[in-house]
Design a protein around this motif. Structure first.
Motif, PDB file in Angstrom:
ATOM      1  N   THR A 153       0.829  -1.211   0.000  1.00 10.05           N
ATOM      2  CA  THR A 153       0.000   0.000   0.000  1.00 10.05           C
ATOM      3  C   THR A 153       0.862   1.259   0.000  1.00 10.05           C
ATOM      4  OG1 THR A 153      -0.177   0.035   2.423  1.00 10.05           O
ATOM      5  CG2 THR A 153      -1.880  -1.171   1.203  1.00 10.05           C
ATOM      6  N   GLY A 154       2.180   1.103   0.084  1.00 17.92           N
ATOM      7  CA  GLY A 154       3.086   2.226  -0.087  1.00 17.92           C
ATOM      8  C   GLY A 154       3.347   2.537  -1.551  1.00 17.92           C
ATOM      9  N   PHE A 155       2.804   1.705  -2.436  1.00 17.44           N
ATOM     10  CA  PHE A 155       2.899   1.936  -3.886  1.00 17.44           C
ATOM     11  C   PHE A 155       1.517   2.067  -4.524  1.00 17.44           C
ATOM     12  CE2 PHE A 155       7.063   0.153  -3.058  1.00 17.44           C
ATOM     13  CZ  PHE A 155       7.887   0.860  -3.916  1.00 17.44           C
ATOM     14  N   ILE A 156       0.502   1.477  -3.902  1.00 10.49           N
ATOM     15  CA  ILE A 156      -0.856   1.512  -4.440  1.00 10.49           C
ATOM     16  C   ILE A 156      -1.804   1.992  -3.341  1.00 10.49           C
ATOM     17  CG2 ILE A 156      -2.714   0.180  -5.484  1.00 10.49           C
ATOM     18  CD1 ILE A 156      -0.652  -1.892  -6.306  1.00 10.49           C
ATOM     19  N   GLY A 157      -2.451   3.126  -3.556  1.00 12.69           N
ATOM     20  CA  GLY A 157      -3.428   3.601  -2.588  1.00 12.69           C
ATOM     21  C   GLY A 157      -4.675   2.736  -2.590  1.00 12.69           C
ATOM     22  N   GLY A 160     -10.415   3.008   1.989  1.00  7.64           N
ATOM     23  CA  GLY A 160     -10.696   2.389   3.275  1.00  7.64           C
ATOM     24  C   GLY A 160      -9.440   2.185   4.101  1.00  7.64           C
ATOM     25  N   LEU A 161      -8.277   2.424   3.482  1.00 12.66           N
ATOM     26  CA  LEU A 161      -6.994   2.316   4.194  1.00 12.66           C
ATOM     27  C   LEU A 161      -6.169   3.576   3.930  1.00 12.66           C
ATOM     28  CD1 LEU A 161      -5.992  -1.402   3.428  1.00 12.66           C
ATOM     29  CD2 LEU A 161      -6.950  -0.497   5.561  1.00 12.66           C
ATOM     30  N   VAL A 162      -6.836   4.714   3.933  1.00 14.14           N
ATOM     31  CA  VAL A 162      -6.154   5.967   3.608  1.00 14.14           C
ATOM     32  C   VAL A 162      -5.023   6.246   4.588  1.00 14.14           C
ATOM     33  CG1 VAL A 162      -6.420   8.474   3.482  1.00 14.14           C
ATOM     34  CG2 VAL A 162      -8.131   6.980   2.438  1.00 14.14           C
ATOM     35  N   ASP A 163      -5.274   6.036   5.877  1.00 13.16           N
ATOM     36  CA  ASP A 163      -4.234   6.316   6.869  1.00 13.16           C
ATOM     37  C   ASP A 163      -3.041   5.384   6.683  1.00 13.16           C
ATOM     38  OD1 ASP A 163      -5.691   4.074   7.648  1.00 13.16           O
ATOM     39  OD2 ASP A 163      -5.771   4.614   9.769  1.00 13.16           O
ATOM     40  N   SER A 167       0.831   6.535   5.366  1.00 15.39           N
ATOM     41  CA  SER A 167       2.023   6.288   6.188  1.00 15.39           C
ATOM     42  C   SER A 167       3.010   5.386   5.472  1.00 15.39           C
ATOM     43  CB  SER A 167       1.625   5.687   7.534  1.00 15.39           C
ATOM     44  OG  SER A 167       1.065   4.385   7.388  1.00 15.39           O
ATOM     45  N   LYS A 168       2.528   4.420   4.694  1.00 16.43           N
ATOM     46  CA  LYS A 168       3.436   3.501   4.004  1.00 16.43           C
ATOM     47  C   LYS A 168       4.063   4.150   2.767  1.00 16.43           C
ATOM     48  CE  LYS A 168       2.816   0.302   7.015  1.00 16.43           C
ATOM     49  NZ  LYS A 168       3.885   0.036   8.008  1.00 16.43           N
ATOM     50  N   PHE A 169       3.332   5.015   2.065  1.00 20.56           N
ATOM     51  CA  PHE A 169       3.960   5.814   1.007  1.00 20.56           C
ATOM     52  C   PHE A 169       5.109   6.622   1.608  1.00 20.56           C
ATOM     53  CE2 PHE A 169       0.630   4.882  -1.979  1.00 20.56           C
ATOM     54  CZ  PHE A 169       1.102   5.278  -3.225  1.00 20.56           C
ATOM     55  N   ALA A 170       4.877   7.178   2.792  1.00 25.38           N
ATOM     56  CA  ALA A 170       5.920   7.956   3.466  1.00 25.38           C
ATOM     57  C   ALA A 170       7.106   7.073   3.831  1.00 25.38           C
ATOM     58  CB  ALA A 170       5.357   8.618   4.715  1.00 25.38           C
ATOM     59  N   SER A 171       6.849   5.858   4.258  1.00 21.88           N
ATOM     60  CA  SER A 171       7.929   4.934   4.625  1.00 21.88           C
ATOM     61  C   SER A 171       8.782   4.574   3.419  1.00 21.88           C
ATOM     62  CB  SER A 171       7.342   3.668   5.252  1.00 21.88           C
ATOM     63  OG  SER A 171       8.361   2.772   5.648  1.00 21.88           O
ATOM     64  N   THR A 244       4.773  -3.841  -9.987  1.00 21.86           N
ATOM     65  CA  THR A 244       3.662  -2.932  -9.687  1.00 21.86           C
ATOM     66  C   THR A 244       3.950  -1.490 -10.106  1.00 21.86           C
ATOM     67  OG1 THR A 244       2.883  -4.320  -7.876  1.00 21.86           O
ATOM     68  CG2 THR A 244       2.164  -2.026  -7.883  1.00 21.86           C
ATOM     69  N   PRO A 245       5.103  -0.915  -9.725  1.00 19.67           N
ATOM     70  CA  PRO A 245       5.365   0.480 -10.145  1.00 19.67           C
ATOM     71  C   PRO A 245       5.376   0.660 -11.654  1.00 19.67           C
ATOM     72  CG  PRO A 245       6.876  -0.187  -8.403  1.00 19.67           C
ATOM     73  CD  PRO A 245       6.169  -1.434  -8.866  1.00 19.67           C
ATOM     74  N   ILE A 246       5.880  -0.360 -12.382  1.00 22.52           N
ATOM     75  CA  ILE A 246       5.943  -0.278 -13.846  1.00 22.52           C
ATOM     76  C   ILE A 246       4.535  -0.307 -14.418  1.00 22.52           C
ATOM     77  CG2 ILE A 246       6.777  -1.399 -15.940  1.00 22.52           C
ATOM     78  CD1 ILE A 246       9.079  -2.530 -14.259  1.00 22.52           C
ATOM     79  N   LEU A 247       3.712  -1.246 -13.954  1.00 28.76           N
ATOM     80  CA  LEU A 247       2.342  -1.363 -14.435  1.00 28.76           C
ATOM     81  C   LEU A 247       1.529  -0.132 -14.085  1.00 28.76           C
ATOM     82  CD1 LEU A 247       1.654  -5.106 -13.562  1.00 28.76           C
ATOM     83  CD2 LEU A 247       2.105  -4.147 -15.820  1.00 28.76           C
ATOM     84  N   LYS A 248       1.762   0.412 -12.932  1.00 31.94           N
ATOM     85  CA  LYS A 248       1.047   1.622 -12.504  1.00 31.94           C
ATOM     86  C   LYS A 248       1.416   2.794 -13.391  1.00 31.94           C
ATOM     87  CE  LYS A 248       0.169   4.477  -8.444  1.00 31.94           C
ATOM     88  NZ  LYS A 248       0.460   4.686  -7.007  1.00 31.94           N
ATOM     89  N   ALA A 249       2.716   2.905 -13.740  1.00 27.48           N
ATOM     90  CA  ALA A 249       3.153   3.988 -14.605  1.00 27.48           C
ATOM     91  C   ALA A 249       2.574   3.869 -15.999  1.00 27.48           C
ATOM     92  CB  ALA A 249       4.676   3.999 -14.671  1.00 27.48           C
TER      93      ALA A 249
END
Length: 249
Positions: A153-157, A160-163, A167-171, A244-249
């Motif tokens: 979830t630090g790569f995909i928002g 229901g788990l916004v918090d 925090s994991k994007f920040a990590s 995941t990051p490649i597919l997301k991009a």
């Protein structure tokens, strides 16, 4: 891993959710045990120090040293106090594992402000304060390893788990920036960020996911340890989520 290595696993049991990544059970306990089996002496920092006692006794039975410190990791002053005690009592920390984490599992508008603040304080700010405490010693010796347990979830928002996602994007960003900073300083200090999908244990036990399927704890721990020992910068679990990051991009 040599016998003088110290593994610092910091965790907290929190009332925000029915469970968390604490040292006395779940992933924190399993990671601590795996490090002990590889010859590491342990420091466990937990809000519920008594909950770590059984784990500590078992680790001592196989000949490894364990120290337990009680700390509320949402409070910077308390972290600084405890870490001063750790460095005074034990000395150098070779491996820091920032493992503590909680989640509210509520939509943003349904989540009280105090809980959102607590999630941020524990999931990301505690990692920053703990890292700042051990970095001077690592820089002086030009040796060490920072391990931040984040999430996919630090790569995909995820709604229901916004918090948690925030925090994991920040990590993930903290880990990447810290790695760049240490490289610019020409310091041989490793930084790894662990990004597993949903784990069928603790905070997400019983969670449903068709792809990827919830991870079994034993498999997740095996992959985490493999990635740490290989000094991987980003440890995706399962491995194919690295795309995941490649597919997301």
């Amino acid at each position: 891993m040599n016998e003088c290595s110290l593994y610092l696993n910091f965790v907290e049991i929190s009332p925000v959710h029915k469970s968390s990544t604490c040292a006395a059970n779940n992933i924190g306990c399993m990671l601590a045990w795996e490090f002990a089996l590889r010859g590491a002496n342990l420091i466990l920092v937990d809000l519920d120090a008594d909950g770590c006692a059984n784990l500590a006794d078992n680790i001592r039975d196989i000949g490894q040293a364990v120290k337990i410190y009680q700390c509320d990791l949402t409070k910077r002053d308390e972290i600084n106090r405890v870490m001063s005690d750790v460095l005074r009592d034990v000395g150098n920390v070779d491996i820091l594992v920032n493992n503590a984490g909680i989640v509210s599992a509520r939509r943003l508008q349904d989540c009280p402000d105090v809980i959102i603040q607590r999630v941020m304080d524990l999931n990301i700010m505690a990692s920053i304060w703990m890292t700042k405490a051990v970095l001077p010693g690592m820089q002086q010796r030009n040796y060490g390893h920072i391990v931040n347990i984040a999430s996919l979830t630090g790569f995909i928002g995820i709604g229901g788990l916004v918090d948690l996602s925030t925090s994991k994007f920040a990590s993930v960003g903290f880990s990447e920036a810290l790695h760049c900073e240490l490289s610019q300083m020409k310091k041989d200090i490793k930084v790894s960020v662990v990004c597993p999908s949903l784990l069928d244990r603790g905070m997400f036990e019983g969670a449903k996911s068709r792809f990827p399927a919830p991870l079994q704890p034993e498999y997740a721990i095996s992959e985490i340890m493999k990635g740490i020992l290989q000094d991987q910068e980003v440890i995706f679990i399962p491995w194919y989520m690295q795309f995941t990051p490649i597919l997301k991009a």
